[in-house]
Design a protein around this motif. Structure first.
Motif, short mmCIF file in Angstrom:
data_model
loop_
_atom_site.label_atom_id
_atom_site.label_comp_id
_atom_site.label_asym_id
_atom_site.label_seq_id
_atom_site.Cartn_x
_atom_site.Cartn_y
_atom_site.Cartn_z
N GLU A 64 54.48 62.84 31.50
CA GLU A 64 53.83 63.84 30.66
C GLU A 64 53.01 64.75 31.56
O GLU A 64 52.21 64.27 32.37
N ILE A 65 53.25 66.06 31.45
CA ILE A 65 52.60 67.03 32.34
C ILE A 65 51.73 67.95 31.49
O ILE A 65 52.23 68.75 30.71
N PRO A 66 50.40 67.83 31.62
CA PRO A 66 49.51 68.68 30.83
C PRO A 66 49.44 70.10 31.37
O PRO A 66 49.44 70.31 32.58
N HIS A 67 49.43 71.06 30.45
CA HIS A 67 49.24 72.48 30.78
C HIS A 67 48.20 73.02 29.81
O HIS A 67 48.19 72.63 28.64
N ALA A 68 47.37 73.91 30.29
CA ALA A 68 46.34 74.49 29.43
C ALA A 68 46.00 75.87 29.95
O ALA A 68 46.47 76.29 31.00
N GLY A 69 45.16 76.56 29.20
CA GLY A 69 44.70 77.86 29.65
C GLY A 69 43.84 78.52 28.61
O GLY A 69 43.66 78.01 27.51
N SER A 70 43.32 79.67 28.98
CA SER A 70 42.49 80.48 28.09
C SER A 70 43.15 81.84 27.93
O SER A 70 43.71 82.40 28.88
N TYR A 71 43.08 82.36 26.70
CA TYR A 71 43.61 83.69 26.44
C TYR A 71 42.61 84.73 26.94
O TYR A 71 41.46 84.76 26.49
N LEU A 72 43.05 85.57 27.88
CA LEU A 72 42.19 86.62 28.43
C LEU A 72 42.37 87.93 27.67
O LEU A 72 41.44 88.73 27.58
N GLU A 73 43.58 88.17 27.15
CA GLU A 73 43.86 89.40 26.42
C GLU A 73 44.95 89.11 25.40
O GLU A 73 45.95 88.46 25.71
N ILE A 74 44.75 89.57 24.17
CA ILE A 74 45.77 89.51 23.13
C ILE A 74 45.82 90.88 22.48
O ILE A 74 44.92 91.26 21.75
N ASP A 75 46.86 91.64 22.81
CA ASP A 75 47.07 92.99 22.28
C ASP A 75 48.31 92.89 21.38
O ASP A 75 49.43 92.86 21.89
N PRO A 76 48.11 92.77 20.05
CA PRO A 76 49.21 92.45 19.14
C PRO A 76 50.50 93.25 19.39
O PRO A 76 50.48 94.48 19.43
N HIS A 77 51.54 92.45 19.58
CA HIS A 77 52.93 92.90 19.73
C HIS A 77 53.19 93.63 21.03
O HIS A 77 54.30 94.12 21.24
#
Length: 144
Positions: A64-77
């Motif tokens: 099992e390999i964990p991956h994670a992160g934080s959203y820095l920018e969400i510009d819809p579509h």
């Protein structure tokens, strides 16, 4: 650590809104985050907002390999930018997804920056290319 970069792109058989939304939907992430043959993503959780986090567990055989992160920018579509934290990634590694209409589909360009080695970059290139192919397959299955 270096500023090695990879860029891969693929036209996905679905409109930009659907493709963009798939990257923020844990159920969809579980279906297409498959970076290699026989790999699955049994767990995906996220808080899809700027500053929100995501957590994925990819499984290869018994590993099992964990991956994670934080959203820095969400510009819809249009664009999603997030940090990429895994046992194989460099500090401050980021992924940018750019979405653009392409006929009846969506061109997705994925850029991943900062890798610990050229080998790591090359392995990630294979993984991201497989994930975009799985995304296309998932979108076609979802549409039918």
């Amino acid at each position: 650590m270096s500023d090695l970069t990879l860029t891969t792109s693929r036209t996905i058989s679905a409109p930009p809104k659907a493709v963009f939304d798939a990257w923020l939907n844990p159920e969809m992430l579980r279906q297409f985050m498959r970076p290699g043959p026989g790999m699955t993503t049994p767990s995906a959780k996220n808080d899809p907002r700027q500053g929100g986090r995501f957590d994925l567990v990819m499984k290869a055989g018994d590993d099992e390999i964990p991956h994670a992160g934080s959203y820095l920018e969400i510009d819809p579509h249009n664009r999603i930018v997030f940090t990429w934290e895994s046992p194989f990634s460099a500090d401050d590694s980021t992924v940018t997804l750019d979405f653009a209409p392409d006929g009846d589909g969506t061109s997705v360009t994925l850029t991943h920056v900062r890798f610990v080695s050229e080998e790591s970059r090359d392995n990630h290139m294979g993984g991201w290319t497989a994930i975009l192919a799985a995304l296309d397959e998932t979108m076609m299955e979802t549409a039918s």
